[in-house]
Design a protein around this motif. Structure first.
Motif, PDB file in Angstrom:
ATOM      1  N   PRO A   1      13.189  -0.271  -0.751  1.00 52.92           N
ATOM      2  CA  PRO A   1      11.830  -0.597  -1.199  1.00 52.92           C
ATOM      3  C   PRO A   1      10.992  -1.323  -0.141  1.00 52.92           C
ATOM      4  CG  PRO A   1      13.391  -1.102  -2.931  1.00 52.92           C
ATOM      5  CD  PRO A   1      14.197  -0.729  -1.721  1.00 52.92           C
ATOM      6  N   GLU A   2      11.617  -2.171   0.660  1.00 48.95           N
ATOM      7  CA  GLU A   2      10.876  -2.917   1.686  1.00 48.95           C
ATOM      8  C   GLU A   2      10.249  -1.975   2.709  1.00 48.95           C
ATOM      9  OE1 GLU A   2      13.984  -5.260  -0.255  1.00 48.95           O
ATOM     10  OE2 GLU A   2      14.137  -3.396   0.887  1.00 48.95           O
TER      11      GLU A   2
ATOM     12  N   TYR B   1       7.403   0.126   1.030  1.00 46.75           N
ATOM     13  CA  TYR B   1       6.224  -0.734   0.868  1.00 46.75           C
ATOM     14  C   TYR B   1       5.456  -0.853   2.193  1.00 46.75           C
ATOM     15  CZ  TYR B   1       3.791  -5.160  -0.255  1.00 46.75           C
ATOM     16  OH  TYR B   1       2.859  -6.142  -0.465  1.00 46.75           O
TER      17      TYR B   1
ATOM     18  N   HIS C   1       7.020  -5.213  -2.185  1.00 47.38           N
ATOM     19  CA  HIS C   1       8.113  -4.261  -2.358  1.00 47.38           C
ATOM     20  C   HIS C   1       8.145  -3.582  -3.719  1.00 47.38           C
ATOM     21  CE1 HIS C   1       9.731  -7.497   0.483  1.00 47.38           C
ATOM     22  NE2 HIS C   1       9.071  -6.594   1.185  1.00 47.38           N
ATOM     23  N   SER C   2       7.073  -3.781  -4.552  1.00 49.10           N
ATOM     24  CA  SER C   2       7.109  -3.097  -5.846  1.00 49.10           C
ATOM     25  C   SER C   2       5.787  -2.492  -6.320  1.00 49.10           C
ATOM     26  CB  SER C   2       7.674  -4.003  -6.939  1.00 49.10           C
ATOM     27  OG  SER C   2       6.820  -5.090  -7.176  1.00 49.10           O
ATOM     28  N   LYS C   3       4.627  -2.993  -5.852  1.00 47.28           N
ATOM     29  CA  LYS C   3       3.372  -2.407  -6.342  1.00 47.28           C
ATOM     30  C   LYS C   3       2.230  -2.630  -5.349  1.00 47.28           C
ATOM     31  CE  LYS C   3       1.023  -3.885 -10.200  1.00 47.28           C
ATOM     32  NZ  LYS C   3       0.722  -3.999 -11.620  1.00 47.28           N
TER      33      LYS C   3
ATOM     34  N   ASP D   1       3.784   2.433  -7.529  1.00 41.62           N
ATOM     35  CA  ASP D   1       4.820   1.610  -8.139  1.00 41.62           C
ATOM     36  C   ASP D   1       6.143   1.980  -7.474  1.00 41.62           C
ATOM     37  OD1 ASP D   1       3.446   0.121 -10.367  1.00 41.62           O
ATOM     38  OD2 ASP D   1       2.865   2.181 -10.857  1.00 41.62           O
ATOM     39  N   ILE D   2       6.870   0.968  -7.006  1.00 42.71           N
ATOM     40  CA  ILE D   2       8.107   1.166  -6.253  1.00 42.71           C
ATOM     41  C   ILE D   2       9.246   0.514  -7.021  1.00 42.71           C
ATOM     42  CG2 ILE D   2       9.267   0.757  -4.041  1.00 42.71           C
ATOM     43  CD1 ILE D   2       6.346   0.167  -2.929  1.00 42.71           C
ATOM     44  N   THR D   3      10.290   1.299  -7.314  1.00 42.27           N
ATOM     45  CA  THR D   3      11.454   0.761  -8.016  1.00 42.27           C
ATOM     46  C   THR D   3      12.725   1.221  -7.314  1.00 42.27           C
ATOM     47  OG1 THR D   3      11.470   2.644  -9.549  1.00 42.27           O
ATOM     48  CG2 THR D   3      10.328   0.644 -10.280  1.00 42.27           C
ATOM     49  N   LYS D   4      13.777   0.429  -7.461  1.00 44.93           N
ATOM     50  CA  LYS D   4      15.059   0.773  -6.859  1.00 44.93           C
ATOM     51  C   LYS D   4      16.071   1.048  -7.962  1.00 44.93           C
ATOM     52  CE  LYS D   4      18.334  -0.645  -3.322  1.00 44.93           C
ATOM     53  NZ  LYS D   4      18.501   0.697  -2.807  1.00 44.93           N
ATOM     54  N   SER D   5      16.847   2.113  -7.776  1.00 43.64           N
ATOM     55  CA  SER D   5      17.911   2.451  -8.715  1.00 43.64           C
ATOM     56  C   SER D   5      19.098   2.946  -7.892  1.00 43.64           C
ATOM     57  CB  SER D   5      17.434   3.526  -9.688  1.00 43.64           C
ATOM     58  OG  SER D   5      18.478   3.868 -10.568  1.00 43.64           O
TER      59      SER D   5
ATOM     60  N   THR E   1      15.209   4.820  -3.920  1.00 42.10           N
ATOM     61  CA  THR E   1      13.960   4.138  -4.236  1.00 42.10           C
ATOM     62  C   THR E   1      13.026   5.181  -4.832  1.00 42.10           C
ATOM     63  OG1 THR E   1      14.251   2.583  -2.400  1.00 42.10           O
ATOM     64  CG2 THR E   1      12.023   2.825  -3.282  1.00 42.10           C
TER      65      THR E   1
END
Length: 153
Positions: free
Chosen positions: A23-24, A27, A77-79, A106-110, A114
């Motif tokens: 995510p970093e 972003y 790192h998320s929006k 919108d950024i999410t990690k799973s 990412t």
């Protein structure tokens, strides 16, 4: 029984992609709009796009598309949310159609992936630009996806 009709964000153009980068990195790349929002229509991007209240302009297609965006929201790192504050899309009957719309990431990690969900809030099927603008966004976001997965020179 009355039925209320609500305008929902789901009607806005949305595109999600999965990336191998953390995510970093996602972003940081998104904030560098010159890297991913170019390469198709002789784009010129001027201004800044990395801190809240920064403004940048986007000019493309030999002057057919001009818009100015203001960075409205950042959640590291998320929006990322840019609000379109000026718009002159000369190929439309209403060249100011983008004013007040938002470009949202919108950024999410799973697990080791990412997910990036791009939404052009306000770019809806009922407006004139939807067809050509959603096609252009798809090209730019596909290019971004390639960059984020190491498939871009």
């Amino acid at each position: 029984m009355e039925t209320a009709i609500k305008k929902s964000k789901s009607a806005s153009f949305t595109y999600s992609l999965s990336a191998t980068k953390p995510p970093e990195e996602v972003y940081e790349l998104l904030l560098d709009v010159k890297k991913w929002w170019s390469g198709f229509y002789e784009e010129t991007i001027t201004g800044d796009a990395s801190q809240v209240n920064d403004e940048f302009s986007f000019l493309a297609g030999g002057g057919k598309h001009f818009s100015r965006q203001k960075l409205a929201e950042l959640v590291p790192h998320s929006k990322i949310v840019w609000k379109v504050i000026e718009s002159k899309l000369t190929f439309l009957n209403a060249p100011d159609e983008w004013i007040g719309t938002e470009l949202r990431f919108d950024i999410t990690k799973s697990g080791d992936k990412t997910t990036v969900t791009f939404t052009h809030v306000g770019l809806e099927p009922e407006i004139e630009c939807y067809g050509s603008c959603s096609s252009a966004w798809t090209m730019y976001i596909d290019q971004l996806k390639q960059m984020l997965n190491g498939n871009h020179e």
